[in-house]
Write an enzyme that holds these catalytic residues in place. Structure first.
Site, PDB file in Angstrom:
ATOM      1  N   THR A 134      -4.081   5.448  -4.870  1.00 22.74           N
ATOM      2  CA  THR A 134      -3.437   6.330  -5.846  1.00 22.74           C
ATOM      3  C   THR A 134      -4.427   7.217  -6.587  1.00 22.74           C
ATOM      4  O   THR A 134      -5.571   6.819  -6.855  1.00 22.74           O
ATOM      5  CB  THR A 134      -2.652   5.496  -6.873  1.00 22.74           C
ATOM      6  N   GLU A 136      -4.223   7.765  -9.567  1.00 25.66           N
ATOM      7  CA  GLU A 136      -4.430   7.155 -10.885  1.00 25.66           C
ATOM      8  C   GLU A 136      -5.803   6.488 -10.981  1.00 25.66           C
ATOM      9  O   GLU A 136      -6.277   6.190 -12.086  1.00 25.66           O
ATOM     10  CB  GLU A 136      -3.329   6.139 -11.182  1.00 25.66           C
ATOM     11  N   TYR A 158      -2.197  -0.609 -13.986  1.00 33.27           N
ATOM     12  CA  TYR A 158      -1.845  -0.240 -12.611  1.00 33.27           C
ATOM     13  C   TYR A 158      -3.058   0.318 -11.874  1.00 33.27           C
ATOM     14  O   TYR A 158      -3.373  -0.103 -10.753  1.00 33.27           O
ATOM     15  CB  TYR A 158      -0.716   0.795 -12.638  1.00 33.27           C
ATOM     16  N   LYS A 162      -5.128  -1.172  -8.665  1.00 36.84           N
ATOM     17  CA  LYS A 162      -5.264  -0.368  -7.452  1.00 36.84           C
ATOM     18  C   LYS A 162      -6.732  -0.134  -7.087  1.00 36.84           C
ATOM     19  O   LYS A 162      -7.073   0.027  -5.911  1.00 36.84           O
ATOM     20  CB  LYS A 162      -4.545   0.971  -7.635  1.00 36.84           C
TER      21      LYS A 162
END
Length: 369
Positions: A134, A136, A158, A162
């Site tokens: 991701t 992010e 999150y 990840k």
């Protein structure tokens, strides 16, 4: 003939359903993992069940969970896949602040469970693994746009989970010579996007407001910048990553950036409402230019404890090495696809409600017995 057997975790989600369609068209035997639930959440893949042109079943579902290593080991051992696409995750950034432990178990350790199952089953030479990573990871960004060499600075539970997933994939690639890769996915949307995600929340609200089913839309930071693409285009890149000569990680993005405000403007434009934005920050409002009615307001409930405000991907490597085209679907085309789908959805919900109302009225009057 070479076996082409794919196992997709997260097959009931947006990406999983598009990827399953794509691989079936490529002649793959497709297997997917699902979790037991009293609510049927398979509407995105229901149309895929059936047999191929020679009468053989080509699409299979198995019960398994990334939180349960025994089930992962079991399904991989049974299917003996040649490609695994690990798309399953707790994928909502805001939820990760409320459920950090669950997010870590699925999004971090879950990746390890898949890799270790492949290793223990002796499939390291025959099975390639794609990990859905991701944008992010870049979090509190250190440069724009972001590419494969940009430093990570995760800014949510999150993203931290990840990041473990990303690095454990790279570790197994180096330590065990496994063909495992991460695709660093920037925001990608579609008409199949979950309704809790901000883009789908916007397109549904535009449809409901247009059809008189909703008064106002409440959002968080309208100035947040994202690189939005079409999920159906992105699953092709996932597949291309596993067809590459050597295992490498790739940024999957369009290279074009827009704000949440832009997304709102084009969504409402599609239903015939021109928005005008006034104010700044918490005081910003989206106003119907024709009527002066306030349709969008900012709510503190949707601000995150740490918010990522500037994601913009550089897909140069994917374009050059994989031949992938990130520009198949433009930003405005993507928004229009989503709005058109939600206009139809809201209209059908309205028709169903009308039928229920009429039936109740008829029963009350004794017209229907």
């Amino acid at each position: 003939m070479n076996r082409k057997v794919a196992l997709i975790t997260g097959i009931t989600g947006q990406d999983g359903s598009f990827l399953a369609e794509f691989l079936l068209e490529k002649g793959y035997e497709v297997h997917g993992t699902i979790r037991r639930s009293s609510v049927d959440y398979r509407e995105r893949i229901a149309h895929l069940e059936g047999r191929d042109n020679e009468g053989r079943p080509h699409f299979h579902l198995h019960y398994a969970d990334l939180g349960d290593s025994m089930s992962i080991l079991g399904v991989i051992g049974k299917v003996q896949p040649t490609e695994i696409y690990n798309l399953a995750a707790q994928s909502h950034v805001q939820v990760s602040f409320d459920s950090p432990e669950f997010t870590a178990d699925v999004d971090a350790v879950g990746v390890l469970r898949v890799l270790e199952a492949v290793r223990q089953l002796g499939l390291t030479d025959s099975c390639r693994i794609y990990q859905a990573s991701t944008s992010e990871l870049y979090g509190k960004v250190e440069e724009v746009p972001q590419n494969e060499n940009t430093p990570f600075h995760p800014y949510s539970p999150y993203a931290v989970a990840k990041q473990y997933g990303f690095w454990i994939v790279r570790e197994y690639r180096d330590a065990y010579n496994m063909f495992c890769c991460s695709g660093i996915l920037f925001n990608h949307e579609s008409e199949r996007r979950g309704e809790t995600f901000v883009t789908r929340k916007i397109t549904l609200a535009a449809a409901r407001i247009k059809q008189g089913k909703q008064e106002k839309l409440y959002l968080g930071n309208l100035s947040s910048l994202r690189d939005w693409g079409y999920a159906k285009d992105y699953v092709e890149c996932m597949w291309l990553i596993l067809q590459n000569d050597k295992p490498e990680d790739f940024v999957i993005a369009t290279g074009v950036q827009h704000s949440v405000r832009d997304f709102c403007y084009y969504a409402f434009k599609r239903v015939g409402i021109e928005l005008e934005f006034t104010g700044e920050g918490m005081d910003e409002k989206g106003i119907d230019k024709a009527t002066g009615k306030v349709l969008i307001e900012v709510s503190p409930d949707f601000y995150r404890p740490t918010d990522v405000v500037n994601l913009w991907g550089d897909p140069t490597k994917a374009k050059a090495e994989l031949g992938w085209n990130p520009s198949k679907t433009s930003f405005e085309e993507l928004v229009n696809l989503m709005v058109d789908s939600d206009m139809a959805k809201v209209a059908s919900e309205g028709a169903a409600e009308k039928v229920r109302t009429n039936l109740a009225e008829y029963l009350e009057k004794g017209i229907v017995k």
